[in-house]
Design a protein around this motif. Structure first.
Motif, PDB file in Angstrom:
ATOM      1  N   GLU A 378      35.948  40.058  41.959  1.00 13.02           N
ATOM      2  CA  GLU A 378      35.509  38.672  42.057  1.00 13.02           C
ATOM      3  C   GLU A 378      35.857  38.092  43.426  1.00 13.02           C
ATOM      4  O   GLU A 378      35.083  37.326  44.004  1.00 13.02           O
ATOM      5  CB  GLU A 378      36.165  37.837  40.953  1.00 13.02           C
ATOM      6  CG  GLU A 378      35.879  36.342  41.017  1.00 13.02           C
ATOM      7  CD  GLU A 378      34.405  36.022  40.829  1.00 13.02           C
ATOM      8  OE1 GLU A 378      33.974  34.954  41.286  1.00 13.02           O
ATOM      9  OE2 GLU A 378      33.679  36.855  40.235  1.00 13.02           O
ATOM     10  N   ALA A 382      33.079  36.677  46.055  1.00 13.91           N
ATOM     11  CA  ALA A 382      33.143  35.312  46.576  1.00 13.91           C
ATOM     12  C   ALA A 382      33.156  35.313  48.105  1.00 13.91           C
ATOM     13  O   ALA A 382      32.522  34.463  48.744  1.00 13.91           O
ATOM     14  CB  ALA A 382      34.380  34.605  46.032  1.00 13.91           C
ATOM     15  N   ARG A 385      29.629  36.017  49.309  1.00 15.50           N
ATOM     16  CA  ARG A 385      28.770  34.836  49.191  1.00 15.50           C
ATOM     17  C   ARG A 385      29.066  33.832  50.302  1.00 15.50           C
ATOM     18  O   ARG A 385      28.162  33.177  50.821  1.00 15.50           O
ATOM     19  CB  ARG A 385      28.970  34.180  47.827  1.00 15.50           C
ATOM     20  CG  ARG A 385      28.421  34.993  46.667  1.00 15.50           C
ATOM     21  CD  ARG A 385      28.337  34.152  45.398  1.00 15.50           C
ATOM     22  NE  ARG A 385      29.642  33.672  44.964  1.00 15.50           N
ATOM     23  CZ  ARG A 385      30.445  34.344  44.136  1.00 15.50           C
ATOM     24  NH1 ARG A 385      30.064  35.533  43.652  1.00 15.50           N
ATOM     25  NH2 ARG A 385      31.617  33.839  43.778  1.00 15.50           N
ATOM     26  N   LYS A 386      30.337  33.683  50.657  1.00 15.53           N
ATOM     27  CA  LYS A 386      30.700  32.755  51.724  1.00 15.53           C
ATOM     28  C   LYS A 386      30.112  33.193  53.062  1.00 15.53           C
ATOM     29  O   LYS A 386      29.631  32.366  53.841  1.00 15.53           O
ATOM     30  CB  LYS A 386      32.217  32.624  51.808  1.00 15.53           C
ATOM     31  CG  LYS A 386      32.735  31.759  52.953  1.00 15.53           C
ATOM     32  CD  LYS A 386      32.129  30.368  52.946  1.00 15.53           C
ATOM     33  CE  LYS A 386      32.526  29.580  51.725  1.00 15.53           C
ATOM     34  NZ  LYS A 386      31.988  28.203  51.781  1.00 15.53           N
ATOM     35  N   GLU A 395      32.121  25.977  47.037  1.00 14.18           N
ATOM     36  CA  GLU A 395      32.382  26.855  45.891  1.00 14.18           C
ATOM     37  C   GLU A 395      33.874  27.088  45.754  1.00 14.18           C
ATOM     38  O   GLU A 395      34.572  27.307  46.747  1.00 14.18           O
ATOM     39  CB  GLU A 395      31.660  28.197  46.084  1.00 14.18           C
ATOM     40  CG  GLU A 395      31.891  29.181  44.952  1.00 14.18           C
ATOM     41  CD  GLU A 395      31.220  30.521  45.206  1.00 14.18           C
ATOM     42  OE1 GLU A 395      31.413  31.442  44.396  1.00 14.18           O
ATOM     43  OE2 GLU A 395      30.514  30.636  46.229  1.00 14.18           O
ATOM     44  N   THR A 397      36.814  29.358  43.616  1.00 11.37           N
ATOM     45  CA  THR A 397      37.017  30.575  42.829  1.00 11.37           C
ATOM     46  C   THR A 397      38.472  30.626  42.392  1.00 11.37           C
ATOM     47  O   THR A 397      39.377  30.482  43.220  1.00 11.37           O
ATOM     48  CB  THR A 397      36.681  31.835  43.650  1.00 11.37           C
ATOM     49  OG1 THR A 397      35.351  31.714  44.170  1.00 11.37           O
ATOM     50  CG2 THR A 397      36.787  33.079  42.783  1.00 11.37           C
ATOM     51  N   HIS A 414      39.262  27.741  47.928  1.00 16.74           N
ATOM     52  CA  HIS A 414      38.104  27.111  48.560  1.00 16.74           C
ATOM     53  C   HIS A 414      38.025  27.629  49.989  1.00 16.74           C
ATOM     54  O   HIS A 414      39.017  27.588  50.733  1.00 16.74           O
ATOM     55  CB  HIS A 414      38.264  25.585  48.562  1.00 16.74           C
ATOM     56  CG  HIS A 414      37.272  24.879  49.434  1.00 16.74           C
ATOM     57  ND1 HIS A 414      35.940  24.840  49.136  1.00 16.74           N
ATOM     58  CD2 HIS A 414      37.424  24.198  50.602  1.00 16.74           C
ATOM     59  CE1 HIS A 414      35.299  24.164  50.081  1.00 16.74           C
ATOM     60  NE2 HIS A 414      36.180  23.764  50.985  1.00 16.74           N
TER      61      HIS A 414
END
Length: 680
Positions: A378, A382, A385-386, A395, A397, A414
């Motif tokens: 995960e 994340a 995606r950033k 977003e 997480t 963040h």
């Protein structure tokens, strides 16, 4: 603090003396301000308390006057010789006592503005400020007036201010004495520093004044002894530890993150550039880290290599480093800096404090290894995606990591960036929130299961008790029919008790069965509350006609709900209003509705009657199961209002007794809220 030797920093001693003077003046100012603020507060409180006391005296005398019209009120307060009592009529004409006319005028003006039954005010009489209190007696058209000089009521306050003044004077004397003693100590230390500083070289004094130190050691040193150590370890300031002139002593004082960053040039002798500069944290005491700018370079001296290091003491506004180092050093939250390749480049002191010193081992490693194995995928997703979305989406997480004691922490991360090839991530510890949410979820699930089990038990128990109860009721009625009057009077009375008990038990079980069934229907439809109220009145048609009850209401709204349950709600409230009527007074019930002022998504219904009323102390009790206030006067099971509460809560609302209704207006007002059915 920069120093040549623990007792020789002339610059620091001058600063300390200036700070001592500022702190002393600040302390004196705070003490004076506190004294006047406390006295002002005590004075206002004393005036308010004195006015309240005089107001209570006027009210007490008014109560006595209501009971004994010919009583001499002045004699009652003779023990308080400073209080004067007078009585006025409703036109402010003096009946008893001696009240100066201008005080009566002030009182009349005050009452015309306030219109309160009792109050107090301040008036001027001659050279004195008077506290005047009154209590209106509309029953006999009189006003009881009590007044006294304010100085008489403030004697306790004057005693208190003298005591407080003595205490503050003592505190200021102690503070000033301590400041003078410290000033003399610093002055002697300053003179000693000035005397000893003459024995040091000009270079060392210059380095001390500038907050600098220079050290160097051979590249292939065997014992690690420093070949040069100007102003080292004096730059660390006063410390209880012994710092020797060795390279290892310097490297051991670097923070783990700083040591890892400088491992290449200073330990492994691998230099990416001819010079290396960085902001570092150096331990100056057991638990204190200080920020320095470090410049290191390698030089050749007589065919041997030397590593020379310059240290410069810096303040918070003098950061000489990459912006990400400044961000990580000053942020109070756990934070990291990650390269676009996913490699951990740095971390904040807050994260190091949480995870432990071994965090420095992750520098240069993939960042996701910080987290629990189950969360690493995960974390990578994340981060990906950033990089793809850059800074276009906010977003968060939640990932888990272990602290230095092996405990799991939930952190909400963040990320921002990338900027100059780095992605910055900051986190907030939400462990307590997550654990509380999990506990709350488990508790709610357990409570839901318990409620379902209890409702099922109540339903089954009530249903299964119906048949044996019918047999008991039938046989007791047969016994009464066949043998009533043939036995003695006592036997007939026993039979009547048995029949009546069976009927009451049947009624109780029926109500309990209805209570258990309520709330099982969760399919709400749109209904007209006017029609629901009409149905409830139709069910009570006989009682309404027999007791000559009148029911009034305006236009009621449409809502979404259970039609049968809401009809039962109105029926129970109307039935209670008719049952608990006052003797000889026909019941009058008024139903009103308005938007709930505290939540515009709800309607607020009020059911108001003119019955015997309910004391406010029973406001919570009446909605509990089997709670009855009039067991001997009225029949019932104690389930009516409990059922009403369950129906209202099933529809998301609240129900309560209006305790603000005055005693002069007998009756009961039940208020409940139901969710509005609005298009918006």
């Amino acid at each position: 603090m920069t120093s040549i030797e623990p007792s020789l920093s002339r610059r620091s001693l001058v600063k300390l003396r200036k700070r001592l003077a500022v702190l002393t003046l600040t302390g004196v100012f705070v003490l004076l301000f506190s004294f006047f603020f406390i006295q002002k507060t005590l004075y206002d409180s004393a005036v308010e308390h004195s006015s309240a006391q005089l107001e209570a005296t006027a009210y007490r005398l008014g109560s006595i006057l209501l009971q004994h019209d010919d009583v001499d009120l002045q004699k009652i307060v003779e023990e308080n010789s400073g209080i004067t009592i007078g009585v006025l009529n409703s036109q402010f004409q003096q009946i008893e006592g001696s009240i100066p006319p201008h005080l009566i005028g002030d009182l009349a003006e005050h009452i015309s503005k306030q219109e309160a039954d009792r109050d107090s005010l301040l008036c001027v009489h001659g050279q004195q400020v008077m506290v005047l209190a009154y209590s209106k007696l509309p029953q006999i058209n009189k006003i009881v007036v009590a007044f006294t000089p304010r100085s008489t009521l403030m004697e306790n306050w004057r005693d208190a201010i003298i005591l407080h003044a003595l205490m503050f004077i003592m505190a200021m004397v102690i503070l000033c004495g301590l400041a003078v003693w410290l000033w003399q100590r610093l002055k002697r230390q300053h003179m000693r520093a000035a005397h000893l500083a003459e024995h040091f070289s000009d270079t060392e004094n210059t380095l001390s004044e500038c907050g600098c130190a220079v050290i160097s050691w051979p590249v292939n040193t065997k014992d690690g002894k420093l070949s040069t150590h100007l102003n080292w370890p004096e730059i660390l300031g006063p410390t209880d530890e012994t710092v020797g002139p060795y390279m290892t002593e310097f490297l051991d004082r670097l923070s783990p993150a700083s040591r890892e960053r400088l491992r290449g040039p200073l330990i492994d002798n691998i230099w990416p550039d001819a010079r290396v500069g960085a902001m570092v944290d150096i331990r100056t005491d057991a638990n204190l880290m200080q920020r320095f700018y470090l410049m290191a370079h390698q030089i050749q001296d007589d065919d041997r290599g030397l590593i020379s290091v310059l240290l410069l003491e810096t303040a918070a506004q003098q950061e000489l480093c990459h912006p990400f180092e400044t961000y990580l050093h000053h942020t109070p939250e756990p934070s990291v800096a990650i390269g676009e390749d996913g490699i951990l480049r740095g971390f904040s002191p807050a994260l190091e404090k949480l995870v432990g010193l071994h965090l420095s081992n992750h520098i240069g490693q993939p960042f996701f290894t910080l987290f629990e194995p189950e969360d690493q995928q995960e974390a990578k997703a994340a981060f990906k995606r950033k990089l793809e979305k850059h800074n276009t989406e906010d977003e968060k997480t939640i990932l888990r990591l272990r602290d230095s004691d092996g405990n799991i922490h939930w952190l909400a991360w963040h990320g921002i960036g990338p900027f100059d090839g780095l992605v910055y991530g900051s986190a907030r510890d939400v462990t307590e929130f997550v654990e509380n949410a999990n506990k709350l979820r488990d508790t709610l699930d357990q409570l839901k299961r318990s409620n379902e089990d209890l409702e099922q038990f109540a339903y089954v128990a009530s249903h299964d008790l119906q048949q044996p109860l019918r047999m008991v009721a039938s046989y007791t009625q047969l016994l009464k029919r066949h043998y009533g009057g043939t036995l003695d009077q006592e036997a007939d009375e026993y039979i009547d008790y048995a029949v009546d008990g069976a009927k009451r038990m049947h009624k109780l079980i029926s109500h309990l069965l209805e209570y258990a069934k309520t709330g099982t229907n969760e399919e709400f439809v749109e209904i007209d509350c006017n029609q629901v109220l009409n149905e409830a009145q139709a069910n009570l048609k006989t009682d309404i006609s027999q007791e000559q009850a009148t029911i009034t209401h305006g236009d009621l709204p449409n809502i979404k709900g259970d039609r049968i349950a809401l009809s039962r709600l109105f029926q129970n409230l109307l039935s209670n209003a008719i049952k608990y009527r006052r003797p000889g007074v026909p019941p009058h019930i008024e139903i009103t509705v308005e938007p709930d002022p505290t939540n515009r998504e709800f309607w607020r219904f009020s059911v108001r009657d003119n019955g015997i009323g309910i004391h406010p102390e029973h406001a919570q009790r009446i909605f509990r199961l089997f709670q009855r206030l009039h067991k001997d006067e009225f029949s019932g099971t104690g389930l009516g209002l409990s059922l009403c509460r369950k129906i209202v809560e099933q529809h998301g609302g609240r129900i309560w007794l209006d305790t603000s209704r005055p005693i002069s207006d007998p009756g009961t007002t039940i208020i409940f809220t139901l969710r509005a059915n609005r298009a918006d």
